[in-house]
Scaffold this motif. Structure first.
Motif, PDB file in Angstrom:
ATOM      1  N   GLN A 173       0.788  -1.173   0.078  1.00 52.61           N
ATOM      2  CA  GLN A 173      -0.063   0.031  -0.006  1.00 52.61           C
ATOM      3  C   GLN A 173       0.820   1.092  -0.124  1.00 52.61           C
ATOM      4  OE1 GLN A 173      -2.344  -0.952   3.570  1.00 52.61           O
ATOM      5  NE2 GLN A 173      -4.138  -1.250   2.193  1.00 52.61           N
ATOM      6  N   ILE A 174       2.003   1.291   0.787  1.00 56.97           N
ATOM      7  CA  ILE A 174       2.700   2.534   0.849  1.00 56.97           C
ATOM      8  C   ILE A 174       3.380   2.526  -0.534  1.00 56.97           C
ATOM      9  CG2 ILE A 174       5.024   3.046   1.846  1.00 56.97           C
ATOM     10  CD1 ILE A 174       4.280   2.122   4.468  1.00 56.97           C
ATOM     11  N   ILE A 175       4.044   1.481  -1.105  1.00 59.22           N
ATOM     12  CA  ILE A 175       4.491   1.888  -2.463  1.00 59.22           C
ATOM     13  C   ILE A 175       3.344   2.318  -3.473  1.00 59.22           C
ATOM     14  CG2 ILE A 175       5.471   0.127  -4.338  1.00 59.22           C
ATOM     15  CD1 ILE A 175       6.954  -1.286  -2.104  1.00 59.22           C
ATOM     16  N   ALA A 176       2.392   1.566  -3.378  1.00 60.53           N
ATOM     17  CA  ALA A 176       1.038   1.741  -4.354  1.00 60.53           C
ATOM     18  C   ALA A 176       1.013   3.497  -4.170  1.00 60.53           C
ATOM     19  CB  ALA A 176      -0.042   1.143  -4.315  1.00 60.53           C
ATOM     20  N   VAL A 177       0.759   3.897  -3.002  1.00 62.58           N
ATOM     21  CA  VAL A 177       0.318   5.461  -2.902  1.00 62.58           C
ATOM     22  C   VAL A 177       1.509   6.387  -3.358  1.00 62.58           C
ATOM     23  CG1 VAL A 177      -0.184   7.189  -1.162  1.00 62.58           C
ATOM     24  CG2 VAL A 177      -1.307   4.987  -1.012  1.00 62.58           C
ATOM     25  N   GLN A 178       2.641   6.036  -2.908  1.00 57.09           N
ATOM     26  CA  GLN A 178       3.860   6.751  -3.423  1.00 57.09           C
ATOM     27  C   GLN A 178       3.932   6.843  -4.799  1.00 57.09           C
ATOM     28  OE1 GLN A 178       5.280   8.131   0.098  1.00 57.09           O
ATOM     29  NE2 GLN A 178       6.599   8.468  -1.444  1.00 57.09           N
ATOM     30  N   SER A 179       3.952   5.865  -5.602  1.00 50.57           N
ATOM     31  CA  SER A 179       4.052   5.448  -6.934  1.00 50.57           C
ATOM     32  C   SER A 179       3.027   6.474  -7.617  1.00 50.57           C
ATOM     33  CB  SER A 179       4.001   4.021  -7.440  1.00 50.57           C
ATOM     34  OG  SER A 179       5.055   3.514  -6.904  1.00 50.57           O
ATOM     35  N   LEU A 180       1.612   6.085  -7.326  1.00 46.15           N
ATOM     36  CA  LEU A 180       0.494   6.612  -7.926  1.00 46.15           C
ATOM     37  C   LEU A 180       0.694   8.262  -7.668  1.00 46.15           C
ATOM     38  CD1 LEU A 180      -2.211   6.539  -9.352  1.00 46.15           C
ATOM     39  CD2 LEU A 180      -3.257   6.427  -7.024  1.00 46.15           C
ATOM     40  N   LEU A 181       1.066   8.811  -6.453  1.00 50.51           N
ATOM     41  CA  LEU A 181       1.227  10.073  -6.160  1.00 50.51           C
ATOM     42  C   LEU A 181       2.334  10.919  -6.952  1.00 50.51           C
ATOM     43  CD1 LEU A 181       0.232  10.593  -2.687  1.00 50.51           C
ATOM     44  CD2 LEU A 181      -1.104  11.242  -4.249  1.00 50.51           C
ATOM     45  N   TYR A 182       3.446  10.150  -7.153  1.00 51.41           N
ATOM     46  CA  TYR A 182       4.433  10.945  -7.995  1.00 51.41           C
ATOM     47  C   TYR A 182       3.972  10.503  -9.579  1.00 51.41           C
ATOM     48  CZ  TYR A 182       7.726  11.729  -4.283  1.00 51.41           C
ATOM     49  OH  TYR A 182       8.392  12.186  -3.032  1.00 51.41           O
ATOM     50  N   VAL A 183       3.384   9.636  -9.997  1.00 49.67           N
ATOM     51  CA  VAL A 183       2.856   9.431 -11.396  1.00 49.67           C
ATOM     52  C   VAL A 183       1.717  10.726 -11.633  1.00 49.67           C
ATOM     53  CG1 VAL A 183       1.597   8.379 -13.095  1.00 49.67           C
ATOM     54  CG2 VAL A 183       3.394   7.287 -11.863  1.00 49.67           C
ATOM     55  N   SER A 184       0.833  10.798 -10.616  1.00 51.55           N
ATOM     56  CA  SER A 184       0.060  11.992 -11.095  1.00 51.55           C
ATOM     57  C   SER A 184       0.597  13.192 -10.834  1.00 51.55           C
ATOM     58  CB  SER A 184      -1.076  11.736  -9.907  1.00 51.55           C
ATOM     59  OG  SER A 184      -0.761  11.975  -8.649  1.00 51.55           O
ATOM     60  N   LEU A 185       1.547  13.368  -9.857  1.00 53.59           N
ATOM     61  CA  LEU A 185       2.099  14.805  -9.837  1.00 53.59           C
ATOM     62  C   LEU A 185       3.063  15.027 -11.036  1.00 53.59           C
ATOM     63  CD1 LEU A 185       2.906  17.281  -8.224  1.00 53.59           C
ATOM     64  CD2 LEU A 185       4.910  15.863  -7.288  1.00 53.59           C
ATOM     65  N   GLY A 186       3.471  14.077 -11.664  1.00 51.12           N
ATOM     66  CA  GLY A 186       4.274  14.118 -13.046  1.00 51.12           C
ATOM     67  C   GLY A 186       3.615  14.702 -14.070  1.00 51.12           C
ATOM     68  N   PHE A 187       2.222  14.070 -14.124  1.00 49.53           N
ATOM     69  CA  PHE A 187       1.110  14.416 -15.031  1.00 49.53           C
ATOM     70  C   PHE A 187       0.545  15.777 -14.803  1.00 49.53           C
ATOM     71  CE2 PHE A 187       0.822   9.716 -16.122  1.00 49.53           C
ATOM     72  CZ  PHE A 187       1.287   9.776 -17.595  1.00 49.53           C
ATOM     73  N   MET A 215       2.183  18.137 -13.351  1.00 50.99           N
ATOM     74  CA  MET A 215       3.174  19.155 -13.538  1.00 50.99           C
ATOM     75  C   MET A 215       3.444  19.187 -14.879  1.00 50.99           C
ATOM     76  SD  MET A 215       5.026  20.915 -11.224  1.00 50.99           S
ATOM     77  CE  MET A 215       5.158  20.008  -9.886  1.00 50.99           C
ATOM     78  N   ALA A 216       3.561  18.272 -15.827  1.00 49.26           N
ATOM     79  CA  ALA A 216       3.666  18.310 -17.277  1.00 49.26           C
ATOM     80  C   ALA A 216       2.637  19.300 -17.933  1.00 49.26           C
ATOM     81  CB  ALA A 216       3.613  17.066 -17.645  1.00 49.26           C
ATOM     82  N   PHE A 217       1.246  18.936 -17.380  1.00 50.29           N
ATOM     83  CA  PHE A 217       0.040  19.876 -17.982  1.00 50.29           C
ATOM     84  C   PHE A 217       0.340  21.118 -17.713  1.00 50.29           C
ATOM     85  CE2 PHE A 217      -4.077  21.599 -17.339  1.00 50.29           C
ATOM     86  CZ  PHE A 217      -4.658  21.636 -18.596  1.00 50.29           C
ATOM     87  N   MET A 218       0.739  21.471 -16.501  1.00 52.49           N
ATOM     88  CA  MET A 218       0.899  22.751 -16.067  1.00 52.49           C
ATOM     89  C   MET A 218       2.176  23.359 -16.953  1.00 52.49           C
ATOM     90  SD  MET A 218      -1.439  23.416 -13.845  1.00 52.49           S
ATOM     91  CE  MET A 218      -1.499  24.250 -12.709  1.00 52.49           C
ATOM     92  N   ASP A 219       3.143  22.698 -16.870  1.00 55.09           N
ATOM     93  CA  ASP A 219       4.420  23.434 -17.674  1.00 55.09           C
ATOM     94  C   ASP A 219       3.786  23.685 -19.153  1.00 55.09           C
ATOM     95  OD1 ASP A 219       5.962  23.079 -15.329  1.00 55.09           O
ATOM     96  OD2 ASP A 219       6.645  21.312 -16.131  1.00 55.09           O
ATOM     97  N   VAL A 220       3.199  22.744 -19.891  1.00 52.87           N
ATOM     98  CA  VAL A 220       2.685  22.976 -21.035  1.00 52.87           C
ATOM     99  C   VAL A 220       1.851  24.216 -21.282  1.00 52.87           C
ATOM    100  CG1 VAL A 220       1.248  22.229 -23.149  1.00 52.87           C
ATOM    101  CG2 VAL A 220       2.906  20.833 -21.888  1.00 52.87           C
ATOM    102  N   PHE A 221       1.124  24.383 -20.066  1.00 47.84           N
ATOM    103  CA  PHE A 221       0.002  25.544 -19.717  1.00 47.84           C
ATOM    104  C   PHE A 221       0.867  26.983 -19.841  1.00 47.84           C
ATOM    105  CE2 PHE A 221      -3.079  28.033 -17.458  1.00 47.84           C
ATOM    106  CZ  PHE A 221      -4.222  28.173 -18.505  1.00 47.84           C
ATOM    107  N   VAL A 222       1.851  27.045 -19.108  1.00 48.44           N
ATOM    108  CA  VAL A 222       2.572  28.347 -18.550  1.00 48.44           C
ATOM    109  C   VAL A 222       3.728  28.382 -19.625  1.00 48.44           C
ATOM    110  CG1 VAL A 222       1.826  28.343 -16.367  1.00 48.44           C
ATOM    111  CG2 VAL A 222       3.879  27.463 -16.821  1.00 48.44           C
ATOM    112  N   GLY A 223       4.212  27.383 -20.543  1.00 45.19           N
ATOM    113  CA  GLY A 223       5.300  27.181 -21.344  1.00 45.19           C
ATOM    114  C   GLY A 223       6.449  27.258 -20.477  1.00 45.19           C
ATOM    115  N   ALA A 224       6.705  26.441 -19.499  1.00 43.22           N
ATOM    116  CA  ALA A 224       7.901  26.119 -18.817  1.00 43.22           C
ATOM    117  C   ALA A 224       8.569  24.734 -19.344  1.00 43.22           C
ATOM    118  CB  ALA A 224       7.565  26.086 -17.305  1.00 43.22           C
TER     119      ALA A 224
END
Length: 161
Positions: A20-34, A36-45
């Motif tokens: 459960q710890i590994i699943a939560v950590q992994s899911l949160l970093y994957v979602s944060l990456g997605f 963040m990538a969307f926000m970077d495209v949105f602001v042009g970073a």
């Protein structure tokens, strides 16, 4: 070793806990990456890992820093949903929230080569931990407090006729 708590029997299962710890950590970093990538495209970073782990990236002076802050806050809500579906227990939400944020602190410390020292990093993580914990407890509590039907079925009323 069985522990009786409330209405459920629970059993200490370290493999389930680690999974459960590994699943939560992994899911949160994957979602944060997605997010963040969307926000970077949105602001042009530029897309870099620095946005996730570099504590100097958290600031309100430009749109890039504000997008990093918004990404972390949105990810806290994703974390609450993850805790609801992966853990599903109100009393464990605080534990898993703290575990995620302590692991994130350690990863940031190693990534930067220095302990995070900016107020904005600490404040953002405190806010995100609070949002994640409170919202996940709310979601889990709604499920745990549902009525449990006992012995009544609609077919029983037809037998009385």
């Amino acid at each position: 070793m069985k522990m009786k708590t409330g209405f459920r029997n629970t059993q200490w299962d370290p493999l389930l806990l680690i999974a459960q710890i590994i699943a939560v950590q992994s899911l949160l970093y994957v979602s944060l990456g997605f997010i963040m990538a969307f926000m970077d495209v949105f602001v042009g970073a530029n897309h870099t890992l620095d946005h996730l782990f570099q504590y100097h990236e958290i600031h309100v002076t430009d749109s890039g820093g504000r997008s990093v802050i918004l990404s972390f806050v949105l990810n806290a809500f994703v974390g609450a949903l993850a805790l609801r579906f992966i853990v599903g227990r109100t009393k464990l939400c605080l534990d898993f929230t703290c575990t995620y944020h302590f692991a994130h602190l350690f990863i940031c410390w190693v990534y930067n080569g220095a302990f995070p020292s900016t107020f904005s990093w600490w404040f953002l993580n405190a806010v995100c931990a609070t949002v994640m914990c409170v919202f996940s407890e709310f979601l889990c509590l709604r499920i745990e407090l549902k009525e449990i039907p006992v012995g009544y079925t609609p077919l029983d009323t037809k037998a009385d006729l």
